[in-house]
Design a protein around this motif. Structure first.
Motif, mmCIF file in Angstrom:
data_model
loop_
_atom_site.group_PDB
_atom_site.id
_atom_site.type_symbol
_atom_site.label_atom_id
_atom_site.label_comp_id
_atom_site.label_asym_id
_atom_site.label_seq_id
_atom_site.Cartn_x
_atom_site.Cartn_y
_atom_site.Cartn_z
ATOM 1 N N PRO A 222 0.834 -1.215 0.000
ATOM 2 C CA PRO A 222 0.000 0.000 0.000
ATOM 3 C C PRO A 222 0.862 1.255 0.000
ATOM 4 N N SER A 223 0.261 2.362 -0.417
ATOM 5 C CA SER A 223 0.950 3.651 -0.397
ATOM 6 C C SER A 223 0.723 4.328 0.947
ATOM 7 N N LEU A 224 1.770 4.336 1.763
ATOM 8 C CA LEU A 224 1.739 4.928 3.094
ATOM 9 C C LEU A 224 3.012 5.744 3.279
ATOM 10 N N PRO A 225 3.026 6.653 4.253
ATOM 11 C CA PRO A 225 4.283 7.361 4.520
ATOM 12 C C PRO A 225 5.447 6.411 4.779
ATOM 13 N N SER A 226 5.168 5.287 5.405
ATOM 14 C CA SER A 226 6.222 4.327 5.741
ATOM 15 C C SER A 226 6.704 3.522 4.537
ATOM 16 N N THR A 227 5.927 3.505 3.438
ATOM 17 C CA THR A 227 6.341 2.736 2.259
ATOM 18 C C THR A 227 6.877 3.617 1.140
ATOM 19 N N LEU A 228 6.954 4.924 1.365
ATOM 20 C CA LEU A 228 7.511 5.831 0.364
ATOM 21 C C LEU A 228 8.947 5.425 0.029
ATOM 22 N N ASN A 229 9.222 5.196 -1.259
ATOM 23 C CA ASN A 229 10.557 4.788 -1.716
ATOM 24 C C ASN A 229 11.054 3.515 -1.027
ATOM 25 N N MET A 230 10.123 2.613 -0.678
ATOM 26 C CA MET A 230 10.559 1.362 -0.045
ATOM 27 C C MET A 230 11.426 0.544 -1.000
ATOM 28 N N ILE A 231 11.193 0.676 -2.299
ATOM 29 C CA ILE A 231 12.072 0.060 -3.294
ATOM 30 C C ILE A 231 13.141 1.101 -3.602
ATOM 31 N N ASN A 232 14.150 1.136 -2.740
ATOM 32 C CA ASN A 232 15.164 2.195 -2.802
ATOM 33 C C ASN A 232 16.362 1.775 -3.659
ATOM 34 N N ALA A 233 17.326 2.671 -3.752
ATOM 35 C CA ALA A 233 18.477 2.433 -4.622
ATOM 36 C C ALA A 233 19.253 1.183 -4.220
ATOM 37 N N GLU A 234 19.400 0.978 -2.927
ATOM 38 C CA GLU A 234 20.142 -0.189 -2.451
ATOM 39 C C GLU A 234 19.439 -1.487 -2.850
ATOM 40 N N LEU A 235 18.127 -1.514 -2.691
ATOM 41 C CA LEU A 235 17.361 -2.704 -3.043
ATOM 42 C C LEU A 235 17.399 -2.946 -4.554
ATOM 43 N N ILE A 236 17.248 -1.871 -5.315
ATOM 44 C CA ILE A 236 17.271 -1.987 -6.775
ATOM 45 C C ILE A 236 18.621 -2.485 -7.258
ATOM 46 N N ALA A 237 19.682 -2.025 -6.619
ATOM 47 C CA ALA A 237 21.027 -2.470 -7.004
ATOM 48 C C ALA A 237 21.229 -3.952 -6.743
ATOM 49 N N SER A 238 20.445 -4.514 -5.816
ATOM 50 C CA SER A 238 20.612 -5.922 -5.463
ATOM 51 C C SER A 238 19.830 -6.866 -6.369
ATOM 52 N N PHE A 239 18.954 -6.337 -7.228
ATOM 53 C CA PHE A 239 18.176 -7.205 -8.116
ATOM 54 C C PHE A 239 19.113 -8.070 -8.955
ATOM 55 N N LYS A 240 18.707 -9.315 -9.190
ATOM 56 C CA LYS A 240 19.496 -10.229 -10.028
ATOM 57 C C LYS A 240 19.673 -9.650 -11.436
ATOM 58 N N PRO A 241 20.831 -9.816 -12.030
ATOM 59 C CA PRO A 241 20.975 -9.463 -13.441
ATOM 60 C C PRO A 241 19.974 -10.256 -14.280
ATOM 61 N N GLY A 242 19.247 -9.563 -15.135
ATOM 62 C CA GLY A 242 18.248 -10.210 -15.968
ATOM 63 C C GLY A 242 16.870 -10.291 -15.344
ATOM 64 N N ALA A 243 16.724 -9.818 -14.117
ATOM 65 C CA ALA A 243 15.427 -9.870 -13.438
ATOM 66 C C ALA A 243 14.449 -8.874 -14.060
ATOM 67 N N THR A 244 13.169 -9.078 -13.758
ATOM 68 C CA THR A 244 12.117 -8.153 -14.189
ATOM 69 C C THR A 244 11.404 -7.616 -12.958
ATOM 70 N N PHE A 245 11.212 -6.303 -12.931
ATOM 71 C CA PHE A 245 10.490 -5.647 -11.839
ATOM 72 C C PHE A 245 9.125 -5.199 -12.359
ATOM 73 N N ILE A 246 8.063 -5.592 -11.647
ATOM 74 C CA ILE A 246 6.697 -5.235 -12.029
ATOM 75 C C ILE A 246 6.099 -4.351 -10.940
ATOM 76 N N ASN A 247 5.533 -3.222 -11.350
ATOM 77 C CA ASN A 247 4.873 -2.342 -10.371
ATOM 78 C C ASN A 247 3.451 -2.031 -10.829
ATOM 79 N N THR A 248 2.472 -2.577 -10.094
ATOM 80 C CA THR A 248 1.067 -2.228 -10.296
ATOM 81 C C THR A 248 0.522 -1.528 -9.054
ATOM 82 N N ALA A 249 1.403 -1.157 -8.114
ATOM 83 C CA ALA A 249 0.973 -0.561 -6.846
ATOM 84 C C ALA A 249 0.877 0.962 -6.992
ATOM 85 N N ARG A 250 1.934 1.651 -6.642
ATOM 86 C CA ARG A 250 1.996 3.102 -6.788
ATOM 87 C C ARG A 250 3.429 3.499 -7.116
#
Length: 339
Positions: A222-250
Motif C-alpha cells: 500500500p501507499s503509506l508514509p512508511s512505504t515511500l521509496n521502499m524500493i530504494n536504490a540499495e534494493l534496486i542495485a541488489s536485483f538479479k541481473p536479468g530480473a524483471t520488476f513489475i509495479n502495479t501498486a503506486r
C-alpha cells in the motif's frame, strides 16, 4: 441489523459518467430485484433539494468514483443511513472517519478490483520469464526472425522464482494464481506469518532476500508514509541481473531515478503500470529504453471488468436485504491499507 430488510432503501452517489459505466440498466434491474432503489440517477452532490430528499430516506448509499465527501453534515441530512457500499477500492477520498464513529458500516469492492490487477500481474510474470517482451521488441526492430533461446538461454518459467512484495488483497490473489504454475513463489510482508504464507502457497522471506534472488519481483504494497521509496536504490542495485520488476501498486513506492539508472545498465527489465508522475514527461527514459514496458494504469478494473465491481456491491445490498452481514466490510483500521 434486523432479520429481514427486504425494503432496504438504496440511493446512488457518484459521477454521472461513472454511474453509466458501472451501473447499466441490467445491473440496476438486478439491484432492484432485492432492494428498493430510490432513484436510478446518482447524486453527484449532497446539497440540492433532490439530494436532500434522497438522503432523508436512504438506508444505504451505493457509491462510486466521483462521489462527494460523506461527512458529518451529510450524515445529519441522512438520519436513516446505516451502510455505505462502495463499487471500487479505496474510500479515502469520499468517506470521512466520522461515518465509522456514527456506526455506519462500510463495504468496498476492493477484493473484486484486485482480480484484474492480479490477472495482469500473472500475465506479465509469465511473459517476462519467457522473455516474450524482449524477443518481441527485437523482432519488430530487426524485422526478421530472432533465435530466442540463443538470445536468452535462461528463458522459461519452469522453476523460476517469483517474489511478491506485500500480501495485500492483490498480492494474495497473485500468489494463489501463480500456484498453478511450476514456479517458486516467495513473499515479503512484515505482517504475514510463516504459516499464513505457506497456506497461501508461498515461502516467507525477507525483502532483501526476495530482491536479490527473484527472477521476477512484483510490488503490491500500500501507499503509506512508511512505504515511500521502499524500493530504494540499495534494493534496486541488489536485483538479479536479468530480473524483471513489475509495479502495479503506486509509483511513489519506488526510487524511480535509481530504477532508471539500473535499467540503463541493460541488465534489468521493468513492467510499470504506475509511475511518478502518473503522466511521465515525453522524453522520460522509461519511454525510450527498450527494457521497459509502460502501460497507462490499466491493470485495475476497466471495460467489462467494471461490472464485477457493480455486482460485488449489489451482492452486498442483497445480503443486507436478506438480513445477512456484509461480506466485504471495511473496518476503520484497514482504511489506509485498502486500495
Amino acid at each position: 441489523m434486523s432479520n429481514n430488510e427486504e425494503n432496504l432503501k438504496v440511493a446512488l452517489a457518484m459521477s454521472q459518467a461513472v454511474s453509466h459505466r458501472i451501473f447499466p440498466a441490467r445491473v440496476l434491474d438486478y439491484l432492484e430485484s432485492g432492494a428498493t432503489l430510490l432513484n436510478r440517477e446518482p447524486m453527484t452532490e449532497f446539497s440540492s433539494e433532490r439530494s436532500l430528499a434522497l438522503l432523508a430516506e436512504a438506508q444505504a448509499l451505493v457509491t462510486g468514483w466521483g462521489c462527494a465527501m460523506i461527512n458529518d453534515e451529510v450524515l445529519h441530512a441522512a438520519p436513516n443511513l446505516r451502510y455505505i457500499l462502495h463499487a471500487g477500492g479505496t474510500v479515502k477520498n469520499h468517506v470521512d472517519k466520522v461515518c465509522w464513529e456514527r456506526g455506519v458500516e462500510i463495504s468496498t469492492a476492493a477484493d473484486a478490483n484486485a482480480i484484474p490487477v492480479a490477472e495482469y500481474t500473472v500475465a506479465m510474470v509469465i511473459l517476462a520469464n519467457k522473455r516474450v517482451l524482449q524477443v518481441g521488441r527485437k523482432v519488430h526492430t530487426l524485422r526478421t526472425i530472432v533465435h530466442a533461446e540463443e538470445e536468452y538461454p535462461d528463458l522459461g518459467n519452469y522453476n523460476k522464482r517469483v517474489g511478491v512484495i506485500g500480501a495485500s488483497k492483490i498480492g494474495r490473489h497473485v500468489i494463489r494464481m501463480l500456484g498453478q504454475y511450476e514456479l517458486e513463489v516467495v513473499v515479503a510482508d512484515p505482517f504475514l506469518s510463516d504459516a499464513e504464507a505457506t497456506a497461501l502457497g508461498a515461502a516467507k522471506v525477507t525483502l532483501a532476500e526476495l530482491a536479490a534472488t527473484s527472477d521476477v519481483v512484483s510490488l503490491h504494497a500500500p501507499s503509506l508514509p512508511s512505504t515511500l521509496n521502499m524500493i530504494n536504490a540499495e534494493l534496486i542495485a541488489s536485483f538479479k541481473p536479468g530480473a524483471t520488476f513489475i509495479n502495479t501498486a503506486r509509483g511513489e513506492l519506488v526510487d524511480q531515478a535509481a530504477l532508471l539508472e539500473r535499467i540503463q545498465q541493460d541488465d534489468l527489465f521493468a513492467v510499470l503500470d504506475v509511475t511518478t508522475p502518473w503522466d511521465l514527461p515525453s522524453d522520460s527514459g522509461l519511454f525510450t529504453h527498450p527494457n521497459v514496458l509502460v502501460t497507462p494504469h490499466m491493470a485495475g478494473s476497466l471495460g467489462t471488468e467494471l461490472e464485477r465491481l457493480a455486482m460485488s456491491t449489489v451482492g452486498e445490498a442483497h445480503r443486507l436485504a436478506r438480513g445477512e452481514a456484509l461480506k466485504f466490510r471495511l473496518p476503520p483500521e484497514q482504511l489506509d491499507l485498502t486500495a
